[in-house]
Design an enzyme around this catalytic site. Structure first.
Site, mmCIF file in Angstrom:
data_model
loop_
_atom_site.group_PDB
_atom_site.id
_atom_site.type_symbol
_atom_site.label_atom_id
_atom_site.label_comp_id
_atom_site.label_asym_id
_atom_site.label_seq_id
_atom_site.Cartn_x
_atom_site.Cartn_y
_atom_site.Cartn_z
ATOM 1 N N CYS A 87 0.853 -1.104 -0.104
ATOM 2 C CA CYS A 87 0.120 0.203 -0.036
ATOM 3 C C CYS A 87 1.003 1.120 -0.013
ATOM 4 O O CYS A 87 1.665 1.475 0.948
ATOM 5 C CB CYS A 87 -1.110 0.021 1.177
ATOM 6 S SG CYS A 87 -1.964 1.542 1.239
ATOM 7 N N ASN B 191 0.229 -8.016 -11.401
ATOM 8 C CA ASN B 191 -0.821 -7.020 -11.158
ATOM 9 C C ASN B 191 -0.140 -5.657 -11.433
ATOM 10 O O ASN B 191 0.899 -5.275 -11.154
ATOM 11 C CB ASN B 191 -0.909 -6.863 -9.586
ATOM 12 C CG ASN B 191 -1.860 -5.840 -8.978
ATOM 13 O OD1 ASN B 191 -1.425 -4.869 -8.409
ATOM 14 N ND2 ASN B 191 -2.954 -5.522 -9.549
ATOM 15 N N ARG C 65 -7.899 -1.156 -10.092
ATOM 16 C CA ARG C 65 -8.836 -0.144 -10.617
ATOM 17 C C ARG C 65 -9.688 -0.391 -11.961
ATOM 18 O O ARG C 65 -10.730 0.169 -12.031
ATOM 19 C CB ARG C 65 -7.699 1.194 -11.046
ATOM 20 C CG ARG C 65 -7.218 1.604 -9.646
ATOM 21 C CD ARG C 65 -5.995 2.704 -10.085
ATOM 22 N NE ARG C 65 -4.688 2.071 -10.698
ATOM 23 C CZ ARG C 65 -4.345 2.851 -11.705
ATOM 24 N NH1 ARG C 65 -4.163 3.659 -12.052
ATOM 25 N NH2 ARG C 65 -3.141 1.993 -12.342
#
Length: 312
Positions: free
Chosen positions: A98, A200, A225
């Site tokens: 993150c 990813n 997204r």
């Protein structure tokens, strides 16, 4: 191929997971992170984050869900990992990617990329706390501000006993800059490890998914997204189906508003409806008009009426 719905803090909550799993063919969903500091969290924290625990860790459509933990203290990651699976989570995931400044400032997420040993200790402790038949997975980026330590980071995950590794093909400093995506680096990590690697980043359609798998050699991808831009993206990626027509998207939004109203009519959920429209605007021009209409609205009822008018 396997297609996994990525954890996206502040975006992919249980209601969105429910809706997306109804119209997709995801093999797994990862929850938003549960922040772990220096205590064993109460069961209600896990159920709030992942109500699917009441349904054998599956959405109502049957898609498996795994809880993600975020933290830096191995002993507490282990304690909470054990509780997660005891409550029914299909394994646990460790967040090491993150890029949020708030999260990084408290020592979690991508900050761990600076210290592969801490990643090793955290993942190892979680692995020891979770029954062997359940997965312990980790999600990383290529590094903090460079990919110089990407192999050290990946090795730490594998040596800790993790089941598989998801790699976002950018560093923390890269953020989400499209031109910074590095699928080749993901491929190099995949070749190095013996555990499965999930690719990813910058997967928006069938063509980009195929190119990503070709470059990386991975047979599993994680969608973030793009899954909000195109609500049926897993089916687009897996089966080369066309993107969902706008009027079908509208039906999803109508259902979403009703689900949100049942859960909470506060500004928090109104903001999430607008947030999803913000993603949809990138693929559907019609979403821009709708967003303009509801932007100033303050409650779910008014937003629901605006969305219902589209079909009339």
């Amino acid at each position: 191929m396997r297609v996994i719905l990525a954890p996206m803090e502040g975006v992919l909550d249980s209601l969105v997971r429910e809706l997306l799993s109804e119209v997709n063919d995801y093999d797994l969903c990862i929850t938003e992170f549960l922040r772990v500091v220096d205590q064993l969290l109460p069961a209600k924290s896990f159920y709030r984050l992942c109500p699917e625990l009441h349904n054998q860790s599956r959405t109502q459509s049957g898609t498996l869900v795994r809880i993600q933990l975020l933290g830096q203290y191995p002993e507490w990651l282990a304690e909470n990992a054990a509780r997660a699976v005891a409550l029914g989570s299909y394994g646990v995931d460790l967040n090491c990617g993150c890029p949020s400044k708030l999260v990084n400032g408290s020592g979690g997420g991508a900050t761990l990329l600076k210290d592969p040993e801490l990643i090793y200790q955290g993942a190892k402790a979680m692995r020891a706390a979770v029954p062997a038949h359940l997965p312990v997975t980790v999600k990383i980026r290529l590094g903090w501000d460079s990919g110089d330590r990407q192999f050290e980071i990946a090795d730490a995950v594998q040596q800790a006993g993790a089941t598989e590794l998801a790699v976002h093909g950018r560093t923390k400093e890269d953020g989400y800059q499209a031109e910074r995506i590095n699928w080749q680096a993901i491929g190099e990590i995949r070749q190095r490890l013996t555990i499965p690697v999930i690719a990813n980043g910058e997967i928006w359609d069938y063509q980009s998914a195929q190119e990503c798998m070709k470059v990386t050699g991975c047979d599993a991808v994680m969608l973030g997204r793009g899954a909000l831009n195109v609500p049926n993206l897993s089916r687009v990626v897996k089966y080369n189906e066309p993107r969902m027509p706008w009027l079908e998207v509208v039906k999803l939004l109508q259902k979403y508003v009703q689900l949100e109203k049942q859960g909470d009519t506060g500004l928090y959920h109104v903001a999430r409806i607008k947030q999803w429209l913000g993603y949809l605007r990138k693929e559907y021009t019609e979403a821009t008009d709708l967003f303009g209409e509801i932007r100033a609205l303050k409650n779910s009822k008014d937003i629901a009426l605006a969305i219902q008018r589209i079909n009339r």
